[in-house]
Scaffold this active site. Structure first.
Site, PDB file in Angstrom:
ATOM      1  CG  HIS A 113      -1.790   1.133   1.410  1.00  0.00           C
ATOM      2  ND1 HIS A 113      -2.820   1.447   0.551  1.00  0.00           N
ATOM      3  CD2 HIS A 113      -1.797   2.113   2.373  1.00  0.00           C
ATOM      4  CE1 HIS A 113      -3.423   2.555   0.975  1.00  0.00           C
ATOM      5  NE2 HIS A 113      -2.818   2.977   2.071  1.00  0.00           N
ATOM      6  CG  ASP A 132      -5.118   1.981   4.928  1.00  0.00           C
ATOM      7  OD1 ASP A 132      -5.890   1.705   5.865  1.00  0.00           O
ATOM      8  OD2 ASP A 132      -5.052   3.118   4.414  1.00  0.00           O
ATOM      9  CG  HIS A 170      -9.959   2.575   5.646  1.00  0.00           C
ATOM     10  ND1 HIS A 170     -10.412   3.867   5.582  1.00  0.00           N
ATOM     11  CD2 HIS A 170      -8.613   2.639   5.539  1.00  0.00           C
ATOM     12  CE1 HIS A 170      -9.377   4.694   5.434  1.00  0.00           C
ATOM     13  NE2 HIS A 170      -8.266   3.965   5.418  1.00  0.00           N
TER      14      HIS A 170
HETATM   15 FE    FE Z   1      -6.248   4.753   5.095  1.00  0.00          FE
HETATM   16 ZN    ZN Z   2      -3.482   4.462   3.558  1.00  0.00          ZN
END
Ligand code: FE
Ligand code: ZN
Length: 254
Positions: A113, A132, A170
């Site tokens: 990421h 993430d 998230h």
């Molecule tokens: Fe993020």
């Molecule tokens: Zn990120």
């Protein structure tokens, strides 16, 4: 042993407050914002000792400086991102060990990421804070890393004990699950899970945490070496990396 408080902020971010009750130590993982963290600390009468950052994106470090100013906490973050983590005090690399009171965390490097992304794994508690890199039924977009790096990072996480709880940063589960069904429409566990996920989201309940076992059964990015997934992308003889790369490409356009 470890109290974990999940704070939903912004559109779909989760901030995690971690409290080790014996030593009375508190950390926050990826504070996108300071104020919701300060409010929660005050409500619980906790003092913030540490910030743990998984990577440098603003929705993960946005609260760093205000929290540090307020509490004098120490900021622990990826070595490779030292130059772009506000207020960093201690740089972390793959294999490092850190302690929150009596709770020990191992640091694993998971580039993909971003190039410097790390995750925090509490060995004894078997909880993973993966930012993430890994999402419920998904994985992070490849902003800085290669598909090969991300595939290797995911294999690292996939090898953790199956009962490990997965706390990602998230709530992307519904969209991820819809995409996963385009890859494996006949995956029974995936179908059952989507039923649960739809119900949870209709009541605005988090679908996080997941577990490594559940991700192994339903996350297409964990399953690039499964025959069913290879067949689904029309590449029955391709390498897992090629299949992973193809799935990631499809998800970017989904
Ligand atoms: Fe993020
Ligand atoms: Zn990120």
């Amino acid at each position: 042993m470890l109290e974990i408080i999940q704070l939903p902020v912004l559109n779909d971010n989760y901030i995690y407050l971690l409290h080790e009750p014996v030593g009375g130590k508190t950390a926050v993982v990826d504070p996108a914002l300071a104020q919701p963290v300060l409010d929660e600390l005050q409500r619980r009468g906790w003092h913030l000792d540490f910030i743990f950052n998984t990577h440098h994106h603003s929705d993960h470090v946005g609260g760093n400086l205000a929290l540090k100013q307020h509490s004098g906490c120490r900021i622990l973050a990826p070595q490779a991102d030292s130059h772009r983590i506000p207020g960093i005090d201690q740089a972390l690399s793959d294999g490092d060990k850190i302690a929150l009171g009596a709770v020990n965390f191992s640091i694993l490097a998971t580039p993909g990421h971003t190039s410097g992304h790390i995750v925090f794994y509490a060995d004894e508690e078997q909880v993973l804070f993966c930012g993430d890199t890994l999402f419920v039924m998904g994985c992070g977009r490849l902003f800085e890393g290669s598909p090969e790096q991300m595939w290797q990072s995911l294999q690292k996480l996939r090898a953790l004990p199956p009962q490990t709880k997965v706390y990602c940063a998230h709530e992307y589960t519904l969209a991820n699950g819809r995409f996963a069904l385009t890859v494996e429409p006949d995956n029974a566990v995936l179908n059952a899970r989507m039923g649960e996920v739809k119900k949870l989201r209709s009541e605005n309940i988090p679908t996080v945490p997941s577990t490594i076992a559940l991700e192994r059964a339903t996350n297409p990015f964990f399953r690039a070496d499964e025959a069913s997934v290879k067949a689904a992308v029309g590449q029955p003889d391709a390498s897992p990396l090629a299949v992973f790369t193809e799935i990631r490409k499809r998800k970017d356009k989904f």
